[in-house]
Design an enzyme around this catalytic site. Structure first.
Site, short mmCIF file in Angstrom:
data_model
loop_
_atom_site.label_atom_id
_atom_site.label_comp_id
_atom_site.label_asym_id
_atom_site.label_seq_id
_atom_site.Cartn_x
_atom_site.Cartn_y
_atom_site.Cartn_z
N ASP A 1 0.92 -1.14 0.02
CA ASP A 1 0.01 -0.06 0.08
C ASP A 1 0.89 1.21 0.10
O ASP A 1 1.92 1.26 0.83
CB ASP A 1 -0.94 -0.01 1.21
CG ASP A 1 -1.98 1.01 1.21
OD1 ASP A 1 -3.24 0.95 0.62
OD2 ASP A 1 -1.47 2.30 1.64
N ILE A 2 0.61 2.01 -0.74
CA ILE A 2 1.35 3.42 -0.95
C ILE A 2 1.04 4.39 0.16
O ILE A 2 0.04 4.48 0.53
CB ILE A 2 1.28 4.19 -2.23
CG1 ILE A 2 1.62 3.15 -3.51
CG2 ILE A 2 2.08 5.59 -2.48
CD1 ILE A 2 1.18 4.01 -5.03
N GLU B 1 -4.77 2.40 -4.23
CA GLU B 1 -3.25 2.23 -4.15
C GLU B 1 -2.50 1.01 -3.76
O GLU B 1 -1.38 0.94 -3.21
CB GLU B 1 -2.68 3.65 -3.33
CG GLU B 1 -3.27 3.44 -2.08
CD GLU B 1 -4.53 4.26 -1.59
OE1 GLU B 1 -4.85 4.74 -0.41
OE2 GLU B 1 -5.37 4.19 -2.63
#
Length: 365
Positions: free
Chosen positions: A228-229, A271
């Site tokens: 996950d960004i 994301e």
């Protein structure tokens, strides 16, 4: 033995060979229609031609799925190698492509040279030195170019060159191949996220389910990583959604660049990304996740003269028949997701292994 007996034996041998070839074509057709993964399909096409036509090398060009302006060489079985490790491509607008799209039978390189000028396509095909070139035509559209090298024979006194029967045989294989390639391309496009060029979530689950069953049967490990960004909303809010899209594309490219051919990456949603590592133990999976995390952290994300730092949080889960004998794909993804949650909870920009106890049987269902 009389002439009539000899003639009967020759006819019998000829028909037996035709029956055998028809049986082989049936097997080839089944193989092509049951293989929708592009790389495996192309490999199957090439090896089928090599076996049936007794050639020492073969290759195939297909329309690039990401850029249909080019036909890309998709084989490792040829002497032609680009020193810069770039793709070998023939432009769709090359006169060779236009000429081949009008051909309904296999042709030779000399025929192409006599018709087309010295273009990129002619130069590439000349370097490959094919004995026979077969356009793959599907619904009047060319979607591939098959080429065959020299034939080999166990009989040194036999005539060289392809017979008309063999040309008809390879044309039949080419027709089957063109249909299969078209079907595989449709599956590829419908299962791929157009922005990141990674697989979509539903496709990831289908393959993960299949690989999980294989891992159970073969008693081998299988790992899943979830990424996950960190603070992704910041990029959209600060620099705009175009910048957010740029970050997603760059992160996806870095993830893919750090995986093996047999691994599978997907854009899970927003994301979030997932990766499946077949036959991969915990330590190796952790190392791969850490390598990807580190590459993203050190990468210079430059957008409209703005230099940005991007980090990701990661969770790792591992199927093991003894210590984590899960049976549902959703469960191992949930474990990886719990590991991701722990990474975020403990400060982000880190990799966390998710113990099997994190996900209950109820959650798995």
């Amino acid at each position: 033995m009389g002439k009539e007996s000899i003639k009967i034996e020759e006819l019998t041998a000829e028909y037996e060979k035709k029956i055998y070839d028809l049986e082989q074509l049936l097997d080839i057709s089944k193989s092509f229609s049951s293989t929708l993964e592009s790389s495996k399909l192309l490999e199957s096409i090439i090896f089928s031609c090599m076996a049936q036509l007794r050639v020492v090398d073969a290759g195939i060009f297909v329309l690039d799925l990401l850029n249909s302006d080019f036909f890309t060489l998709e084989t490792n079985n040829t002497p032609l190698k680009d020193p810069n490790c770039k793709k070998i491509q023939i432009p769709f607008t090359d006169p060779v492509i236009s000429f081949l799209s009008t051909q309904s039978t296999p042709i030779t390189l000399d025929t192409i040279k006599a018709t087309c000028t010295e273009t990129t396509g002619v130069k590439i095909l000349t370097e490959l030195n094919p004995t026979l070139i077969v356009p793959l035509i599907q619904k009047n559209n060319i979607n591939g170019i098959l080429f065959l090298g020299e034939q080999f024979s166990l009989d040194p006194e036999s005539e060289s060159g392809f017979t008309e029967y063999e040309k008809n045989l390879v044309q039949t294989i080419a027709s089957l191949a063109a249909i299969a390639i078209n079907n595989a391309a449709l599956i590829e496009r419908s299962s791929t996220d157009m922005m990141t060029q990674l697989k979509l979530k539903y496709y990831f689950y289908n393959i993960l389910t299949e690989k999980l069953h294989n891992a159970m049967d073969q008693d081998i490990p299988l790992s899943v990583i979830m990424f996950d960004i960190d603070f992704f909303k910041h990029f959209n809010d600060t620099y705009g959604h175009e910048c957010g899209d740029y970050v997603l594309k760059q992160v996806a490219a870095i993830i893919k660049a750090n995986l093996r051919e047999d691994d599978l990456a997907s854009r899970y949603g927003g994301e979030e990304f997932t990766v499946m590592l077949n036959d991969t133990k915990k330590d190796d999976a952790m190392n791969i996740a850490e390598r990807i995390r580190s590459c993203i952290e050190s990468h210079d994300f430059s957008f409209n003269d703005q230099h940005m730092k991007v980090t990701i949080s990661c969770g790792v889960a591992v199927f093991d028949k003894k210590t984590n004998p899960i049976t549902v794909a959703k469960q191992i993804v949930s474990q990886a997701d719990q590991g991701l949650y722990m990474s975020k909870h403990n400060g982000r920009n880190r990799v966390t292994y998710a113990p099997p106890s994190l996900v209950s049987e109820t959650e798995a269902q």
